[in-house]
Design a protein around this motif. Structure first.
Motif, PDB file in Angstrom:
ATOM      1  N   ASN A 118       0.833  -1.219   0.000  1.00 39.70           N
ATOM      2  CA  ASN A 118       0.000   0.000   0.000  1.00 39.70           C
ATOM      3  C   ASN A 118       0.859   1.257   0.000  1.00 39.70           C
ATOM      4  O   ASN A 118       0.545   2.242  -0.687  1.00 39.70           O
ATOM      5  N   PHE A 134      -5.127   0.664  -6.413  1.00 40.04           N
ATOM      6  CA  PHE A 134      -5.511  -0.165  -5.267  1.00 40.04           C
ATOM      7  C   PHE A 134      -6.566  -1.201  -5.669  1.00 40.04           C
ATOM      8  O   PHE A 134      -6.600  -2.306  -5.122  1.00 40.04           O
ATOM      9  N   GLN A 323      -8.889   3.345   0.677  1.00 41.65           N
ATOM     10  CA  GLN A 323      -7.436   3.271   0.768  1.00 41.65           C
ATOM     11  C   GLN A 323      -6.788   4.439   0.025  1.00 41.65           C
ATOM     12  O   GLN A 323      -5.796   5.010   0.486  1.00 41.65           O
TER      13      GLN A 323
END
Length: 394
Positions: A118, A134, A323
């Motif tokens: 990430n 993502f 995210q």
């Protein structure tokens, strides 16, 4: 920056991560039975195996995130992948269950793949394209989940330990591949603090929660993780009890759902988030998840389950959007530390929720209310939605 090779490697990494996990899922019960000799002991030790991994991941995830900020993403990611390979090899070779738990706990201590991936994606992807990146990561996870159990079942029919050798080989091959092709996404910053206080998971999570936007986003992520883990832990038991589905029916339904989710993540999430924005897409996805969980509690036909799976697939847009939003709210010099804290929060859910959800489902059966656990999961998903709505726009 060779962005394309780097992103390709990250997608291969998460695919192999989930493929390795999926390969061994069908044969873990057989291995535990072989090591313990009794079905009851096998179930007990299997629970300890999962909890030991989650606990050590919680304790070390913030430290791994800080190491990624201080020394760079590449070395931490490669060490994490090597640790995973050692864990699967230990599964194949260990003669005792206690030694197996020890090795699996050690793998949890090095489980930094999600944290570093990430952070890496945030490093190499422009903010307006992060949700799509993502989503591709999520798609790779889904495809690994589809392929893993099929391959694991075939290998396990030959020898219960063969899938673990295969998973270890894939992990070590990925380390070698990454050593050759993966560039560093961000030079390490030696000013990043490394101390007992900074490495303390409670302190790291508390520090993130105190920040206005990040705190709400991480709290929303935790609530979403609780809902997701409850669904994962109970869904098979629920459909087996409600509709008398056999293992083949369950397996096909799960595989089709995972494949649909992977395709949706790869093809649709990026355009949706670019049109709606991170915040609106995250709220939409979270709301779809809450609706799917709440309606599952009252589902009375298999057709309703299939429809709600489709709603859940659409809800996958929220994961990538949230995210992306989180990465925008995080400074470039702290992506590893913040993602480490987020991974630690997720590890709490992964450690505690399966046990609690299983006990709650058993209790609900005594009151002829098997859907009650999904109603509880929907409440957490709704709270996650409310926290997202109350957060400032990125």
């Amino acid at each position: 920056m060779r962005r394309a090779p780097a992103l390709s490697f990250l997608l291969v990494t998460v695919f192999i991560d989930m493929l390795g996990l999926g390969i061994v899922v069908p044969v873990v019960p057989a291995l535990m039975l072989d090591l313990t000799g009794r079905a009851a002991d096998a179930a007990t030790w299997s629970g300890l195996l999962g909890s030991s991994f989650g606990l050590l991941q919680f304790l070390t995830a913030p430290l791994l995130g800080r190491l990624a900020d201080r020394y760079g993403r590449r070395p931490v990611l490669l060490v994490a992948l090597a640790g995973l390979g050692v864990d699967w090899l230990a599964h194949a070779l260990t003669p005792t269950v206690t030694l197996l738990v020890a090795f699996h706990a050690l793998a949890g201590a090095f489980a930094g793949t999600t944290t570093v991936v990430n952070a890496y994606v945030a490093d190499v992807t422009p903010p307006e394209r992060r949700a799509g990146a993502f989503a591709l990561v999520g798609s790779a996870f889904g495809l690994g989940f589809v392929a893993g159990p099929l391959l694991g079942g075939a290998l396990g029919s030959v020898d219960p330990r063969l899938p673990f050798y295969a998973a270890a080989g894939l992990a070590f091959a990925n380390v070698a591949y990454g050593w050759r092709v993966l560039p560093e996404s961000r030079p390490g910053d030696r000013t990043t603090a490394l101390s007992l206080r900074a490495a303390n998971p409670f302190t790291a999570i508390k520090t993130v929660l105190r920040r206005p936007v990040l705190g709400r986003l991480v709290a929303a992520r935790f609530c979403a993780d609780v809902a997701r883990m409850t669904h994962q832990a109970i869904w098979t038991f629920f459909v087996t009890h409600q509709f008398a589905w056999g293992t083949a029916h369950v397996g096909v339904t799960m595989s089709v759902g995972a494949l649909a989710g992977a395709v949706f993540q790869a093809r649709a999430v990026g355009p949706i988030v670019r049109r709606l924005g991170d915040r609106n897409a995250a709220v939409l996805g979270s709301l779809c998840g809450a609706i799917a969980l709440g309606a599952t509690a009252f589902a009375t036909t298999p057709a309703a389950i299939y429809l709600l799976q489709a709603v859940g697939v659409v809800g996958g847009v929220g994961v990538a959007a949230a995210q992306s939003w989180l990465s925008r709210a995080t400074g470039s010099d702290e992506q590893g530390a913040v993602n480490g804290a987020v991974t630690g929060v997720g590890a709490v859910a992964e450690t505690a929720v399966p046990v609690l959800a299983g006990a709650a489902f058993a209790w609900s059966l005594s009151y002829a209310a098997p859907g009650a656990v999904f109603a509880g999961a929907a409440a957490f998903a709704t709270l996650s939605t409310a926290l997202l709505i109350g957060s400032r726009r990125p």
